[in-house]
Write a protein that holds these residues in place. Structure first.
Motif, short mmCIF file in Angstrom:
data_model
loop_
_atom_site.label_atom_id
_atom_site.label_comp_id
_atom_site.label_asym_id
_atom_site.label_seq_id
_atom_site.Cartn_x
_atom_site.Cartn_y
_atom_site.Cartn_z
N ALA A 165 0.96 -1.30 0.01
CA ALA A 165 0.04 0.01 0.03
C ALA A 165 0.96 1.22 -0.02
O ALA A 165 0.70 2.26 -1.06
CB ALA A 165 -0.87 0.09 1.23
N ALA A 166 1.81 1.20 0.99
CA ALA A 166 2.77 2.48 1.23
C ALA A 166 3.51 2.29 -0.39
O ALA A 166 3.70 3.66 -0.80
CB ALA A 166 3.78 2.10 2.20
N GLY A 167 3.90 1.40 -0.94
CA GLY A 167 4.84 1.54 -2.07
C GLY A 167 3.97 1.96 -3.30
O GLY A 167 4.49 2.86 -4.13
N SER A 168 2.68 1.72 -3.37
CA SER A 168 1.82 2.20 -4.67
C SER A 168 1.65 3.71 -4.36
O SER A 168 1.59 4.42 -5.35
CB SER A 168 0.67 1.43 -4.66
OG SER A 168 -0.33 1.73 -3.63
N GLY A 169 1.54 4.03 -3.01
CA GLY A 169 1.40 5.56 -2.71
C GLY A 169 2.41 6.32 -3.00
O GLY A 169 2.43 7.31 -3.80
N ARG A 170 3.76 5.56 -2.80
CA ARG A 170 5.08 6.32 -3.13
C ARG A 170 5.22 6.44 -4.70
O ARG A 170 5.64 7.28 -5.11
CB ARG A 170 6.00 5.68 -2.44
CG ARG A 170 7.01 6.31 -1.70
CD ARG A 170 8.39 5.57 -1.01
NE ARG A 170 7.64 4.49 -0.33
CZ ARG A 170 8.19 3.17 -0.55
NH1 ARG A 170 8.95 2.86 -1.42
NH2 ARG A 170 7.73 2.04 0.43
N LEU A 171 4.86 5.29 -5.09
CA LEU A 171 5.08 5.10 -6.81
C LEU A 171 4.15 6.33 -7.37
O LEU A 171 4.80 6.98 -8.50
CB LEU A 171 4.58 3.89 -7.16
CG LEU A 171 4.81 3.43 -8.76
CD1 LEU A 171 6.42 3.43 -8.85
CD2 LEU A 171 4.27 2.26 -9.25
N ALA A 172 3.17 6.43 -6.80
CA ALA A 172 1.97 7.57 -7.69
C ALA A 172 2.46 8.86 -7.31
O ALA A 172 2.68 9.91 -8.23
CB ALA A 172 0.81 7.41 -7.01
N ARG A 173 3.14 9.20 -6.16
CA ARG A 173 3.80 10.48 -5.85
C ARG A 173 5.00 10.72 -6.55
O ARG A 173 5.28 11.79 -7.23
CB ARG A 173 4.11 10.54 -4.34
CG ARG A 173 3.69 11.86 -3.69
CD ARG A 173 4.00 11.78 -2.15
NE ARG A 173 3.50 10.75 -1.39
CZ ARG A 173 3.72 9.88 -0.72
NH1 ARG A 173 5.25 9.98 -0.37
NH2 ARG A 173 3.26 8.91 -0.14
N ARG A 174 5.93 9.57 -6.93
CA ARG A 174 7.11 9.72 -7.72
C ARG A 174 6.74 10.01 -9.09
O ARG A 174 7.42 10.99 -9.62
CB ARG A 174 7.77 8.43 -7.44
CG ARG A 174 9.44 8.77 -7.77
CD ARG A 174 10.26 7.64 -7.14
NE ARG A 174 9.46 6.34 -7.83
CZ ARG A 174 9.93 5.20 -7.52
NH1 ARG A 174 10.59 5.04 -6.19
NH2 ARG A 174 9.54 4.28 -8.07
N ILE A 175 5.83 9.43 -9.75
CA ILE A 175 5.34 9.63 -11.13
C ILE A 175 4.87 10.88 -11.09
O ILE A 175 5.22 11.78 -12.01
CB ILE A 175 4.34 8.49 -11.51
CG1 ILE A 175 5.01 7.23 -11.73
CG2 ILE A 175 3.67 8.88 -12.87
CD1 ILE A 175 3.97 6.03 -11.82
N GLY A 176 3.89 11.31 -10.15
CA GLY A 176 3.36 12.72 -10.32
C GLY A 176 4.63 13.64 -10.35
O GLY A 176 4.59 14.68 -11.04
N GLY A 177 5.76 13.51 -9.49
CA GLY A 177 6.90 14.29 -9.34
C GLY A 177 7.34 14.50 -10.52
O GLY A 177 7.81 15.46 -10.86
N ARG A 178 7.84 13.31 -11.27
CA ARG A 178 8.36 13.15 -12.61
C ARG A 178 7.65 14.15 -13.55
O ARG A 178 8.32 14.89 -14.30
CB ARG A 178 8.36 11.75 -13.05
CG ARG A 178 9.27 11.01 -11.99
CD ARG A 178 10.87 11.07 -12.60
NE ARG A 178 11.56 10.24 -11.68
CZ ARG A 178 11.51 8.78 -11.49
NH1 ARG A 178 11.37 8.01 -12.37
NH2 ARG A 178 12.64 8.29 -10.48
N VAL A 179 6.37 13.89 -13.76
CA VAL A 179 5.60 14.59 -14.56
C VAL A 179 5.49 15.95 -14.52
O VAL A 179 5.77 16.98 -15.41
CB VAL A 179 3.94 14.06 -14.78
CG1 VAL A 179 3.30 14.89 -15.50
CG2 VAL A 179 3.80 12.75 -14.96
N ALA A 180 5.53 16.45 -13.10
CA ALA A 180 5.59 17.91 -12.81
C ALA A 180 6.88 18.27 -13.34
O ALA A 180 7.16 19.53 -14.08
CB ALA A 180 5.31 18.06 -11.51
N GLY A 181 7.89 17.65 -13.05
CA GLY A 181 9.11 18.15 -13.42
C GLY A 181 9.48 18.29 -14.95
O GLY A 181 9.84 19.34 -15.46
N LEU A 182 9.11 17.28 -15.78
CA LEU A 182 8.95 17.26 -17.17
C LEU A 182 8.20 18.78 -17.58
O LEU A 182 8.65 19.18 -18.49
CB LEU A 182 8.44 16.07 -17.77
CG LEU A 182 9.42 15.06 -17.68
CD1 LEU A 182 8.46 13.76 -18.35
CD2 LEU A 182 10.53 15.42 -18.75
#
Ligand SMILES: Nc1ncnc2c1ncn2[C@@H]1O[C@H](COP(=O)(O)OP(=O)(O)OP(=O)(O)O)[C@@H](O)[C@H]1O
Ligand SMILES: [Mg+2]
Lengths: 279, 266
Positions: B13-30
């Motif tokens: 559960a924590a992993g998927s949350g982290r993943l979503a946040r990480r992907i969100g961060g990447r997209v924002a950075g791009l």
């Protein structure tokens, strides 16, 4: 009752036919003589504990009996009444090394069945057998956990379970509780005796703790400082099942005094040798 | 003991949350980089010869999407074939070296020498041998992949705790069982360090291979754009190559996280 190795050449009254017997075993690593003229025998179903100063060759003794190291030529090794090479014992003795050595990519169940898998047992069947054993080892519900998620005591129990599942007459346990705190250790000792009494295996058990050696063993073998040999063989005639308060019984204290004396003498010797070498 | 199910349930559960946040961060950075690119070129009046606007580059890609898609797929295929065969060969050689010391002493120096040959020189030779084929490009990618994998896999195989091997032997394990159940899994973390490196290297190999003549591929698009001094096309080819490189690396890193889940224990 108390018997020195030198003055017991006469046929000693052994409880049963020895399962394993070592006579005059030497082991040299380069210039280091680890074992010198070690003789010992372990009867079927016996629980024998081994104590001795650090570095005296206890693990070396186990490596020989597990078939991992060949002793120097000259000594005699007999297993189930037949003389054999150490290498013949590979796969015939269940060995628990000083560290748990669990595989980090396998969960509790799959670590426990490692030896069974190597034997060629189908994984499904081995897993089912291990699952049945989990509660007895206090690991029920933990089958899917990985080693890094477990406490030290639990890891040790997984390693013990792996050793028990590898059903061989002789079990070698090298300081299985060495890394545990005193309370867990006391619990594990009673638990081991319980399991041993139900499974009736022959156990050779290394420890640094004299209390542990007496509490668990039918006999205690005290080893000399390096090069290791048998210093003293002490029969422990305390009744079983053994209760925790046994450690305060006068008979227990008397045995402890005898053993401590012998160990201290040897520890001092190895200490003095180390000091002389340093000079 | 009742904590067990909770323990095993919480990490994913924590992993998927982290993943979503990480992907969100990447997209924002791009997005930030894309906006900065577009904005700065406009604001500072940079000439398109040096740096065209991102929108112009994207428009060029969308004008002939077929060419870029075909180039992407072709180069991806070359890279993948070279990477997979190179990785497998690298591990196989590492196992052979582990087992046969004499083979290692004989062959290893040859490998080192082979790796000092500049990849351009080697590329010319390979294209001569294999012609203008996908295989030729894959061979160059293979050549750049297998060596780091061999070296790292061997380091991993050799660093297995000897006590662990002793334990397996005491269970009566054969050398093959020890290899499959202990040595190869133990060498996985170290091998993946090389595989991540090889993910980038194999793409370099494939593109360099294409420069020796081909009709499709990102390297071809790059070369054509260079000859015609079409700056926007160069940037377009570059952008698609970056997409392929990053995607491929991310895929390897993902595989690593899945396979080497136990982390830096031991
Ligand atoms: N493979 C080996 N190569 C060289 N020397 C060794 C080897 N194995 C053991 N020794 C040496 O043999 C001696 C006995 O070692 P061993 O591990 O058997 O002692 P030990 O009684 O188990 O010690 P401890 O109580 O600390 O576990 C030590 O001096 C050790 O350095
Ligand atoms: Mg030891």
């Amino acid at each position: 009752m108390l018997r020195h190795q030198d003055d017991a050449p006469a046929p000693a009254p052994e409880p049963a036919a020895p399962l394993i017997e070592l006579r005059g075993i030497d082991k040299t690593f380069g210039t280091v003589k680890a074992l010198s003229g070690l003789s010992a025998r372990v009867g079927r179903g016996e629980f024998v504990t081994v104590v001795g100063p650090s570095g005296c060759g206890k693990s070396t003794l186990f490596n020989i009996v597990a078939g991992l190291e060949e002793p120097d030529p000259g000594g005699a090794l007999r297993f189930e009444g037949r003389s054999c090479h150490a290498a013949d014992l590979l796969g015939r003795v269940s060995f628990m090394p000083q560290r748990d050595l669990l595989l980090p990519w396998r969960n509790v169940i799959d670590n426990a069945i490692l030896a069974l898998e190597i034997e060629g047992r189908p994984r499904k069947e081995a897993r089912a057998e291990a699952m049945r054993m989990l509660p007895e080892f206090g690991l029920a519900g933990f089958e899917a956990q990985y080693p890094h998620q477990l406490s030290g005591g639990m890891r040790q129990r997984v390693a013990l379970m792996r050793t028990f599942l590898f059903e061989r007459d002789l079990m070698l346990l090298d300081e299985p509780f060495g890394a545990l705190d005193a309370l867990t250790r006391a619990l594990m000792q009673r638990w081991l005796l319980d399991v041993w009494q139900r499974h009736r295996r022959t156990i050779l058990f290394i420890t640094h703790d004299v209390d542990e050696a007496i509490f668990l063993g039918d006999r205690v073998l005290v080893m000399t400082a390096r090069p290791g040999a048998l210093k003293l063989e002490q029969r422990i005639d305390l009744p079983r099942p053994r209760r925790p308060d046994l450690v305060t019984a006068p008979e227990f204290i008397r045995l402890k005094r005898t053993l401590l004396e012998a160990i201290e003498e040897e520890s001092l010797k190895s200490f003095q040798v180390a000091q002389e070498n340093a000079r | 003991m009742s904590a067990a199910p909770a323990l095993s349930a919480s990490p994913p559960a924590a992993g998927s949350g982290r993943l979503a946040r990480r992907i969100g961060g990447r997209v924002a950075g791009l997005l930030v980089v894309a906006l900065a690119w577009e904005g700065l070129v406009l604001l500072l009046g940079i000439r398109p010869f040096y740096l065209p606007r991102l929108s112009a580059v994207l428009a060029a890609i969308l004008a002939t999407p077929g060419a870029y898609a075909a180039g992407f797929l072709r180069t991806f295929a070359e890279t993948l074939v070279g990477f997979v065969t190179g990785g497998a060969f690298g591990v196989a050689v590492a196992v052979a070296f582990l087992r046969l010391r004499s083979l290692r002493e004989m062959v290893f120096p040859l490998f080192v020498v082979s790796q000092t040959i500049p990849v351009i020189a080697f590329g010319a030779l390979v294209v001569l041998w294999f012609g203008n084929t996908l295989i030729a490009k894959a061979v160059i990618a293979f050549y750049l992949t297998f060596f780091p994998v061999t070296v790292n896999a061997l380091i991993g195989l050799e660093s297995v705790d000897p006590r662990q091997i002793a334990l397996m032997r005491s269970f009566g394990a054969s050398p093959r069982q020890i290899l499959l159940r202990l040595q190869l899994p133990s060498a996985l973390p170290q091998t993946f360090v090389a595989l991540r490196l090889a993910a980038s290297l194999s793409l370099v190999g494939a593109i360099v291979g294409e420069w020796f003549g081909d009709t499709t591929g990102l390297g071809v698009l790059l070369l054509q754009a260079m000859y015609t001094e079409n700056v926007v096309a160069i940037w377009a080819a570059l952008l698609v190559s970056a997409l392929l490189g990053t995607g491929f690396y991310a895929a390897v890193a993902f595989l690593e996280r899945r396979l080497v889940f136990w982390g830096a224990e031991q």
